[in-house]
Structure formats: structure tokens, C-alpha cells
Design a protein around this motif. Structure first.
Motif, PDB file in Angstrom:
ATOM      1  N   HIS A 105      18.860  70.615 -39.099  1.00  0.00           N
ATOM      2  CA  HIS A 105      18.858  70.499 -37.646  1.00  0.00           C
ATOM      3  C   HIS A 105      17.436  70.763 -37.145  1.00  0.00           C
ATOM      4  O   HIS A 105      16.714  71.591 -37.712  1.00  0.00           O
ATOM      5  N   PRO A 106      16.994  70.043 -36.091  1.00  0.00           N
ATOM      6  CA  PRO A 106      15.628  70.249 -35.605  1.00  0.00           C
ATOM      7  C   PRO A 106      15.332  71.696 -35.221  1.00  0.00           C
ATOM      8  O   PRO A 106      14.209  72.175 -35.409  1.00  0.00           O
ATOM      9  N   LEU A 107      16.332  72.419 -34.680  1.00  0.00           N
ATOM     10  CA  LEU A 107      16.102  73.831 -34.348  1.00  0.00           C
ATOM     11  C   LEU A 107      15.858  74.655 -35.616  1.00  0.00           C
ATOM     12  O   LEU A 107      15.034  75.578 -35.616  1.00  0.00           O
ATOM     13  N   SER A 108      16.568  74.316 -36.688  1.00  0.00           N
ATOM     14  CA  SER A 108      16.362  75.032 -37.951  1.00  0.00           C
ATOM     15  C   SER A 108      14.974  74.742 -38.512  1.00  0.00           C
ATOM     16  O   SER A 108      14.325  75.629 -39.077  1.00  0.00           O
ATOM     17  N   LEU A 109      14.522  73.505 -38.367  1.00  0.00           N
ATOM     18  CA  LEU A 109      13.195  73.138 -38.845  1.00  0.00           C
ATOM     19  C   LEU A 109      12.111  73.942 -38.127  1.00  0.00           C
ATOM     20  O   LEU A 109      11.205  74.494 -38.752  1.00  0.00           O
ATOM     21  N   VAL A 110      12.233  74.004 -36.799  1.00  0.00           N
ATOM     22  CA  VAL A 110      11.203  74.701 -36.018  1.00  0.00           C
ATOM     23  C   VAL A 110      11.286  76.210 -36.251  1.00  0.00           C
ATOM     24  O   VAL A 110      10.259  76.887 -36.368  1.00  0.00           O
ATOM     25  N   ARG A 111      12.486  76.750 -36.331  1.00  0.00           N
ATOM     26  CA  ARG A 111      12.630  78.180 -36.621  1.00  0.00           C
ATOM     27  C   ARG A 111      11.970  78.528 -37.951  1.00  0.00           C
ATOM     28  O   ARG A 111      11.235  79.513 -38.046  1.00  0.00           O
ATOM     29  N   LYS A 112      12.202  77.718 -38.961  1.00  0.00           N
ATOM     30  CA  LYS A 112      11.604  77.977 -40.275  1.00  0.00           C
ATOM     31  C   LYS A 112      10.081  77.935 -40.193  1.00  0.00           C
ATOM     32  O   LYS A 112       9.387  78.775 -40.779  1.00  0.00           O
ATOM     33  N   GLU A 113       9.560  76.961 -39.449  1.00  0.00           N
ATOM     34  CA  GLU A 113       8.104  76.840 -39.331  1.00  0.00           C
ATOM     35  C   GLU A 113       7.508  78.045 -38.599  1.00  0.00           C
ATOM     36  O   GLU A 113       6.465  78.570 -38.996  1.00  0.00           O
ATOM     37  N   ILE A 114       8.175  78.503 -37.531  1.00  0.00           N
ATOM     38  CA  ILE A 114       7.705  79.680 -36.795  1.00  0.00           C
ATOM     39  C   ILE A 114       7.689  80.908 -37.707  1.00  0.00           C
ATOM     40  O   ILE A 114       6.726  81.677 -37.740  1.00  0.00           O
ATOM     41  N   VAL A 115       8.782  81.098 -38.442  1.00  0.00           N
ATOM     42  CA  VAL A 115       8.874  82.251 -39.344  1.00  0.00           C
ATOM     43  C   VAL A 115       7.762  82.219 -40.378  1.00  0.00           C
ATOM     44  O   VAL A 115       7.123  83.240 -40.664  1.00  0.00           O
ATOM     45  N   GLU A 116       7.492  81.028 -40.943  1.00  0.00           N
ATOM     46  CA  GLU A 116       6.457  80.918 -41.975  1.00  0.00           C
ATOM     47  C   GLU A 116       5.077  81.253 -41.406  1.00  0.00           C
ATOM     48  O   GLU A 116       4.253  81.872 -42.087  1.00  0.00           O
ATOM     49  N   GLY A 306       1.840  99.243 -28.876  1.00  0.00           N
ATOM     50  CA  GLY A 306       2.297  98.014 -29.523  1.00  0.00           C
ATOM     51  C   GLY A 306       2.425  96.871 -28.553  1.00  0.00           C
ATOM     52  O   GLY A 306       2.315  97.049 -27.344  1.00  0.00           O
ATOM     53  N   PHE A 307       2.626  95.699 -29.110  1.00  0.00           N
ATOM     54  CA  PHE A 307       2.869  94.528 -28.262  1.00  0.00           C
ATOM     55  C   PHE A 307       4.153  93.843 -28.702  1.00  0.00           C
ATOM     56  O   PHE A 307       4.638  94.016 -29.832  1.00  0.00           O
ATOM     57  N   ALA A 308       4.711  93.072 -27.764  1.00  0.00           N
ATOM     58  CA  ALA A 308       5.933  92.313 -28.028  1.00  0.00           C
ATOM     59  C   ALA A 308       5.801  90.945 -27.380  1.00  0.00           C
ATOM     60  O   ALA A 308       5.056  90.763 -26.413  1.00  0.00           O
ATOM     61  N   PHE A 309       6.529  89.985 -27.928  1.00  0.00           N
ATOM     62  CA  PHE A 309       6.537  88.644 -27.353  1.00  0.00           C
ATOM     63  C   PHE A 309       7.886  88.005 -27.656  1.00  0.00           C
ATOM     64  O   PHE A 309       8.623  88.451 -28.548  1.00  0.00           O
ATOM     65  N   GLY A 310       8.230  86.982 -26.896  1.00  0.00           N
ATOM     66  CA  GLY A 310       9.485  86.280 -27.112  1.00  0.00           C
ATOM     67  C   GLY A 310       9.398  84.848 -26.636  1.00  0.00           C
ATOM     68  O   GLY A 310       8.785  84.567 -25.600  1.00  0.00           O
ATOM     69  N   MET A 311       9.988  83.947 -27.424  1.00  0.00           N
ATOM     70  CA  MET A 311       9.943  82.521 -27.078  1.00  0.00           C
ATOM     71  C   MET A 311      11.294  81.876 -27.370  1.00  0.00           C
ATOM     72  O   MET A 311      12.060  82.344 -28.226  1.00  0.00           O
ATOM     73  N   GLY A 312      11.606  80.798 -26.645  1.00  0.00           N
ATOM     74  CA  GLY A 312      12.807  80.023 -26.907  1.00  0.00           C
ATOM     75  C   GLY A 312      12.522  78.921 -27.918  1.00  0.00           C
ATOM     76  O   GLY A 312      11.575  78.140 -27.740  1.00  0.00           O
ATOM     77  N   ILE A 313      13.307  78.864 -28.971  1.00  0.00           N
ATOM     78  CA  ILE A 313      13.069  77.846 -29.998  1.00  0.00           C
ATOM     79  C   ILE A 313      13.312  76.451 -29.440  1.00  0.00           C
ATOM     80  O   ILE A 313      12.632  75.488 -29.809  1.00  0.00           O
ATOM     81  N   GLU A 314      14.284  76.314 -28.522  1.00  0.00           N
ATOM     82  CA  GLU A 314      14.542  75.007 -27.922  1.00  0.00           C
ATOM     83  C   GLU A 314      13.309  74.486 -27.187  1.00  0.00           C
ATOM     84  O   GLU A 314      12.983  73.293 -27.296  1.00  0.00           O
ATOM     85  N   ARG A 315      12.628  75.348 -26.442  1.00  0.00           N
ATOM     86  CA  ARG A 315      11.436  74.902 -25.716  1.00  0.00           C
ATOM     87  C   ARG A 315      10.347  74.441 -26.683  1.00  0.00           C
ATOM     88  O   ARG A 315       9.695  73.407 -26.462  1.00  0.00           O
TER      89      ARG A 315
END
Length: 345
Positions: A105-116, A306-315
Motif C-alpha cells: 500500500h502507498p502508505l506502507s511504502l512511505v511509512r517504511k521510507e520515513i522510518v529508514e 528535548g524536541f518533538a515533531f509529528g507528521m501525517g503519513i497521508e500528507r
């Protein structure tokens, strides 16, 4: 004339060669059925003179027997071939049939790339429950009691348990709280997962979506560390030519807070419907972890930052693959999903 026809059909029958079961059936229809060639000769035999019947009768009976015997041979030949094919169909040692290869799934592809990408910077991956209590989802993150996120209009509340509101988590920040409560700095981790908001479903919003949040807590962590981390992330994901800007913002659990925009990947900064003509698209929120959050989790805010951040994978996926409708991600339309069949990573 009748004698010539008998000789002609006898020669045809003896020379007949069948290539298929359909040829065998055609032979039967031509020679052996009620209105076939042999039966027609028997009808013609009735009108011959008595002195010819003895000779022609024997020849006609020989023709009928020849046709019937030929038909039996042909039947046996092709029935044995069908049995052989049936045995082949049941042979479990034969190679299997091919099948269509699926895709991620495209969301899985992008999630994997972000994690890497974040793994290269030393971030580990942490996960937590999707059903949370009020403390981990709101209170520990410095949400005041009157904050609008606590309203029924924004959150899917399930029930009360021991006086605590239980709800579907609205962000993966709750995983950060659990990590800080159960350990000691330094922390460097990202938290991917599904989250839920009570929003109307449209091309730009959904009642469930996917986030990746990040947390880095250690001694002497600064906003400059945050900026360099996110600069690296954007260049790795979207390319080195992508422009970045930070705008001041507000989040209950970070101070100072900012939103990060990148130059629109679709119009290249010229202005389009996705970026609303501005040339910029907001992709994440970020900031320095509020000292109150650190203290709520039992961490000495005078020693650690410390710092924190958050993003939507769909965006992020919208921008990467130029997908304009969020609803496509959850409709399981094979026509849409098959476009990513080459993206097997």
C-alpha cells in the motif's frame, strides 16, 4: 451409381483421420446418424432391381460395419487422450499456475521510507496502544481541562474507567509519554501508528489516519538540533532542491513550537490547488518539549531538554505521489493500488 457411392464412402472412411474429439463427432454425424450418408444409401437400395440386391446388399452391409468399426476406433483413441489429460490435471508434481504479484500500500511504502531515514540518524521505533486513557493522551502532554481537543466533537471517547476517560488516541504522542515514564534519558525514537479524530470525511480529511511522531531528549538538546534533523529528513525524502521554512505555532506539549512547510512538490512553488496558490505546503508540527511534560513524566527539566515533531503519513504520501484525495487510501480500489505494483521494497 449405387455401387460407385458405396466404393467412394468406403475409401473416405478408411482414409479418415481425426485430429480432435470434434472431428470424431463430425464423422458420426456424416455417416452414422439417421439422415447420414450410409442410411441414405440403404434408402436408395430399396429401388434397385432384384438381381442387383444380392451383390449390392453385401457391399452396403460391409460399408455400414466399416463405418461403425472406424467410429469405435476413433472414440477409443480420443477417450484415452482425454483420460491422459485428466491424469495430467491431477498431477500434483506439475508446475503451479502463475499468479499476479501484488504490491505494498502507498502508505506502507512511505511509512517504511520515513522510518529508514530516521534510523540513519539513530532513531529507534516505538509503538503503543491505540486505545488510551486521558492521562497519556491529554493530561501528561500539558493539555488543559478546557482544551478543545477534549471535546466530543474532536475525540472518539469510548467509556470511563476508574474515573478516567478512555478514548481512541488522537496522536502517537501518547507513546512518547509511555517511553519517558518507563525509562531514563537519553531518548531518541519515532512513533508511527494509526490515530483517530472525529472529523468529517472529505478529500482532505478523514476520521482515521496515520502519523509518525519523533522524540529526542538528552542534555543540551537545542532548537538547532531539531531544525537540522528535519532539514535532513526533507532532503532525503523529497530531494535536495526542496525548500523549507519554519513558522511560529502553538502546541500544548512544546514550547517554542513551529510548523514546517516545504515548497510544493506538484507545482514546484508556482502555486496550485494543493498549496492553495501559495507555493508552500505544511507537512509537520514540531518544537522543544515543554518542561511541564518532562516533569509530568518524572524527568528533571533542569538537566534535560528535548524536541518533538509529528507528521501525517497521508500528507507526505499526497506530496510524494501527487495523490489529491485522501479517501483513496482506504477504499481498497484495485485500480488505484495497482499503480504501485512496481514499488516493492
Amino acid at each position: 451409381m449405387l455401387h460407385e457411392k458405396i466404393a467412394e464412402y468406403t475409401q473416405e472412411i478408411n482414409q479418415f483421420v481425426a485430429q480432435s474429439h470434434e472431428d470424431v463427432e463430425a464423422f458420426r454425424l456424416k455417416y452414422l446418424v439417421t439422415k447420414g450418408a450410409v442410411r441414405n444409401l440403404f434408402e436408395a437400395f430399396k429401388s434397385v432391381s432384384p438381381d442387383q440386391k444380392r451383390v449390392l446388399g453385401k457391399s452396403l452391409n460391409d460399408l455400414k460395419q466399416t463405418a461403425e468399426q472406424k467410429y469405435k476406433i476413433l472414440q477409443a483413441q480420443f477417450s484415452s487422450g482425454m483420460e491422459a489429460r485428466k491424469r495430467d490435471e491431477d498431477d500434483l508434481t506439475l508446475p503451479g499456475e502463475g499468479f499476479v504479484v501484488g504490491s505494498r500500500h502507498p502508505l506502507s511504502l512511505v511509512r517504511k521510507e520515513i522510518v529508514e531515514i530516521f534510523k540513519k540518524l539513530g532513531f529507534s521505533v516505538a509503538e503503543g496502544p491505540e486505545i488510551e486513557d486521558d492521562w497519556h493522551n491529554f493530561t501528561a502532554l500539558n493539555f488543559p481541562p478546557e482544551h478543545p481537543a477534549r471535546d466530543m466533537q474532536d475525540t472518539f471517547f469510548i467509556k470511563k474507567q476508574d474515573g478516567n476517560d478512555i478514548a481512541l488516541r488522537t496522536h502517537t504522542s501518547s507513546v512518547q509519554v509511555r517511553m519517558m515514564e518507563n525509562g531514563q534519558p537519553p531518548f531518541r525514537a519515532i512513533m508511527p501508528g494509526r490515530v483517530y479524530r472525529n472529523e468529517a470525511i472529505s478529500a482532505r480529511a478523514h476520521c482515521f489516519f496515520h502519523q509518525v511522531e519523533g522524540l529526542y531528549v538528552d542534555e543540551d538538546v537545542s532548537f538547532a538540533d531539531l531544525k537540522q534533523t528535519l532539514y535532513y529528513f526533507v532532503q532525503e525524502l523529497f530531494g535536495e532542491d526542496t525548500k523549507v521554512r519554519f513558522r511560529p505555532s502553538y502546541f500544548p506539549f512544546t514550547e517554542p513550537s513551529a510548523e514546517m512547510d516545504i515548497s510544493c512538490t506538484i507545482c514546484k512553488g508556482k502555486g496550485c490547488a494543493l498549496c492553495k496558490g501559495t507555493g508552500w505546503v505544511e507537512i509537520l508540527g514540531c518544537g522543544m518539549v515543554d518542561p511541564n511534560v518532562l516533569e509530568n513524566c518524572g524527568i528533571d527539566a533542569s538537566k534535560y531538554s528535548g524536541f518533538a515533531f509529528g507528521m501525517g503519513i497521508e500528507r507526505i504520501t499526497n506530496l510524494k505521489y501527487e495523490i489529491k484525495d485522501l479517501r483513496l487510501f482506504s477504499e481498497n480500489d484495485v485500480r488505484f493500488l495497482s499503480q504501485f505494483e512496481t514499488e516493492l521494497i
